[in-house]
Design an enzyme around this catalytic site. Structure first.
Site, PDB file in Angstrom:
ATOM      1  N   TRP A   1       2.569   6.502  -1.174  1.00 15.35           N
ATOM      2  CA  TRP A   1       3.460   7.596  -1.572  1.00 15.35           C
ATOM      3  C   TRP A   1       4.921   7.203  -1.407  1.00 15.35           C
ATOM      4  O   TRP A   1       5.774   7.610  -2.191  1.00 15.35           O
ATOM      5  CB  TRP A   1       3.153   8.842  -0.725  1.00 15.35           C
ATOM      6  CG  TRP A   1       4.067   9.999  -0.998  1.00 15.35           C
ATOM      7  CD1 TRP A   1       3.903  10.998  -1.919  1.00 15.35           C
ATOM      8  CD2 TRP A   1       5.311  10.304  -0.328  1.00 15.35           C
ATOM      9  NE1 TRP A   1       4.955  11.887  -1.877  1.00 15.35           N
ATOM     10  CE2 TRP A   1       5.829  11.481  -0.905  1.00 15.35           C
ATOM     11  CE3 TRP A   1       6.033   9.685   0.700  1.00 15.35           C
ATOM     12  CZ2 TRP A   1       7.036  12.055  -0.488  1.00 15.35           C
ATOM     13  CZ3 TRP A   1       7.229  10.250   1.109  1.00 15.35           C
ATOM     14  CH2 TRP A   1       7.716  11.423   0.530  1.00 15.35           C
ATOM     15  N   HIS A   2       5.203   6.384  -0.394  1.00 15.75           N
ATOM     16  CA  HIS A   2       6.586   6.032  -0.100  1.00 15.75           C
ATOM     17  C   HIS A   2       7.209   5.103  -1.129  1.00 15.75           C
ATOM     18  O   HIS A   2       8.441   5.046  -1.235  1.00 15.75           O
ATOM     19  CB  HIS A   2       6.692   5.402   1.296  1.00 15.75           C
ATOM     20  CG  HIS A   2       6.671   6.407   2.397  1.00 15.75           C
ATOM     21  ND1 HIS A   2       5.505   6.927   2.904  1.00 15.75           N
ATOM     22  CD2 HIS A   2       7.680   7.000   3.084  1.00 15.75           C
ATOM     23  CE1 HIS A   2       5.791   7.793   3.865  1.00 15.75           C
ATOM     24  NE2 HIS A   2       7.097   7.862   3.991  1.00 15.75           N
ATOM     25  N   GLY A   3       6.422   4.358  -1.871  1.00 13.93           N
ATOM     26  CA  GLY A   3       7.042   3.495  -2.862  1.00 13.93           C
ATOM     27  C   GLY A   3       6.091   2.503  -3.480  1.00 13.93           C
ATOM     28  O   GLY A   3       4.996   2.251  -2.964  1.00 13.93           O
TER      29      GLY A   3
END
Length: 478
Positions: free
Chosen positions: A325-327
């Site tokens: 989700w973060h990248g």
């Protein structure tokens, strides 16, 4: 528009005055005003991306209404699939399209087969990871019949685009925030005081802590091949406090701004570096995201039910998805996997919910055992933060090799930023002391002598913030 910018310094008082003294006659007018100024706030980066948030709002509003009226379970499920496909499709295209293409090509290239590139010049819309999750929580809760679909498009659109938490959270649930748009709001002294305190404390963490640490973090991570082990250890510690000051500072300001407008947002950070194990860390770090994954992914997967292998699978999935989700980078996936490895022993021993209280609750100072537990948890989190900050997994690995070579040389490295590597330690120590003393409060400026505390914090910002670099908030890129 950044919270720590001159533009926002003009924007917020203007919004506050119009909201309370011009559009205060009717809730509908206030909500319409919130929607308009939220779109103005978001368009400040790039007005073209307003179409995405508007499209997401329209789809989920009408899908939820249709779901409310549908009698067939199959039809309700189809509507949910439409919402999930649309929102996750937008997120997947803008955030992960090039990552998947490049990973696919690299896999074939490693086998000696060269393929034509099909990557695109895609700009990641600010806040897309946050507002897509916020709209999804609405349709998922309507599908599960936890809440009813709203009839007011203005209220729902304002909930999705609410400017204080639009681009970096907290990720609010419709069950908590949406009803607040239907209630009469009034100026309350406690809300104004708390809101102002949260904004000032958030600015302190952003300007004094995060932006000051950023100078050292950038210099160390960009030149780690030439620096000694002590400096690299400091680099990991500095980044831990940079990302904490940056993200929790934004969250504090978002919560404070919302409170000035009569809204209550959920707490997003609760002094995470005072955690005694990784499970407690995740109950205190980015609370709105970790609880979102718990409620909408972990529990539907089965949660802690079933045998240990089943539980381990669920834990691994939740942390890998959280990392992804973060990248769109393997570093974030490895970061999530590391936290899964930290968490699994606690789960196997049944100790993952041991620490639900406040550390050192019965005294001014922690015990030696608590100090050791907090230090170990912080060290583990710093190791994971190195992977999070590195450009590639290979860079993280090389950073670790140099860091654990214990090549200190008895010297403090002099950085390209014209500073010695150790100079940021005192301001971190100041933050730790203030937060430890206030660990039972929502924020350090809360309580007695609040105006004195606010004044002293502003003085600290002026004295120490002048040595920092003003940067964008880290989580804008997610």
């Amino acid at each position: 528009m950044l919270f720590n910018s001159i533009e926002f310094l003009i924007f917020l008082p203007t919004v506050f005055f119009l909201y309370w003294y011009v559009f205060n006659k009717k809730i509908g007018l206030q909500n319409a005003f919130i929607l308009i100024i939220s779109y103005v706030f978001y368009a400040w980066w790039d007005y073209r991306f307003l179409t995405l948030i508007m499209a997401s709002t329209l789809v989920d509003f009408f899908v939820a209404r249709a779901m409310e009226k549908a009698e067939s379970k199959k039809w309700r499920k189809l509507l949910l699939i439409i919402s999930l496909s649309f929102n996750l499709g937008l997120l997947g295209f803008f955030k992960y399209y090039n990552f998947f293409i490049e990973s696919w090509m690299e896999m074939w290239s490693n086998m000696g087969i060269e393929m034509q590139s099909y990557t695109l010049q895609i700009i990641l819309p600010v806040g897309i990871s946050f507002y897509t999750f916020q709209t999804l929580s609405y349709t998922l809760d309507v599908y599960k019949k936890k809440i009813k679909a709203t009839d007011s498009f203005i209220n729902f659109a304002a909930y999705v685009a609410f400017f204080p938490q639009l681009v970096a959270g907290p990720i609010e649930r419709a069950s908590s925030l949406l009803p607040q748009f239907g209630k009469k709001r009034k100026i309350e002294e406690d809300n104004m005081i708390d809101g102002l305190g949260l904004i000032i404390w958030g600015l302190f963490k952003k300007i004094v802590i995060a932006d000051s640490c950023a100078v050292y973090v950038n210099a160390i991570f960009d030149n780690y091949e030439n620096l000694n082990s002590l400096t690299l250890i400091l680099g990991a510690i500095y980044f831990a406090f940079q990302i904490y000051g940056d993200f929790s500072g934004y969250s504090d300001m978002a919560i404070g701004i919302a409170r000035l407008l009569g809204f209550k947002l959920m707490r997003n950070f609760a002094y995470p570096y005072f955690s005694r194990d990784i499970a407690e860390f995740w109950r205190r770090w980015h609370i709105s995201l970790s609880t979102w994954f718990r409620d909408y992914l972990y529990i539907p997967l089965g949660g802690s039910r079933g045998n240990k292998w089943f539980q381990l699978r669920n834990v691994l999935i939740i942390f890998l998805v959280s990392g992804f989700w973060h990248g769109a980078n393997w570093t974030f996936i490895v970061w999530g996997a590391l936290h899964a490895l930290y968490f699994i022993p606690l789960l196997l021993m049944g100790r993952n919910r041991k620490y639900l209280d406040t550390v050192g609750e019965n005294g001014v100072f922690p015990s030696l055992k608590e100090i050791a537990q907090m230090l170990l948890t912080f060290i583990l989190s710093c190791i994971a933060w190195v992977v999070f900050r590195a450009e590639t997994v290979a860079d993280a690995w090389n950073y670790f090799i140099r860091m654990f070579s214990f090549n200190f040389n008895g010297n403090l490295d002099y950085l390209s930023s014209e500073r010695y590597s150790v100079e940021a330690v005192p301001i971190i120590g100041l933050l730790v002391l203030i937060e430890w003393w206030s660990r039972n409060k929502e924020h350090p400026l809360k309580g007695r002598y609040y105006m004195t505390k606010i004044g002293l914090t502003l003085i600290l910002i002026l004295m120490l913030g002048v040595f920092s670099n003003t940067n964008d908030f880290i989580y804008f890129q997610f």
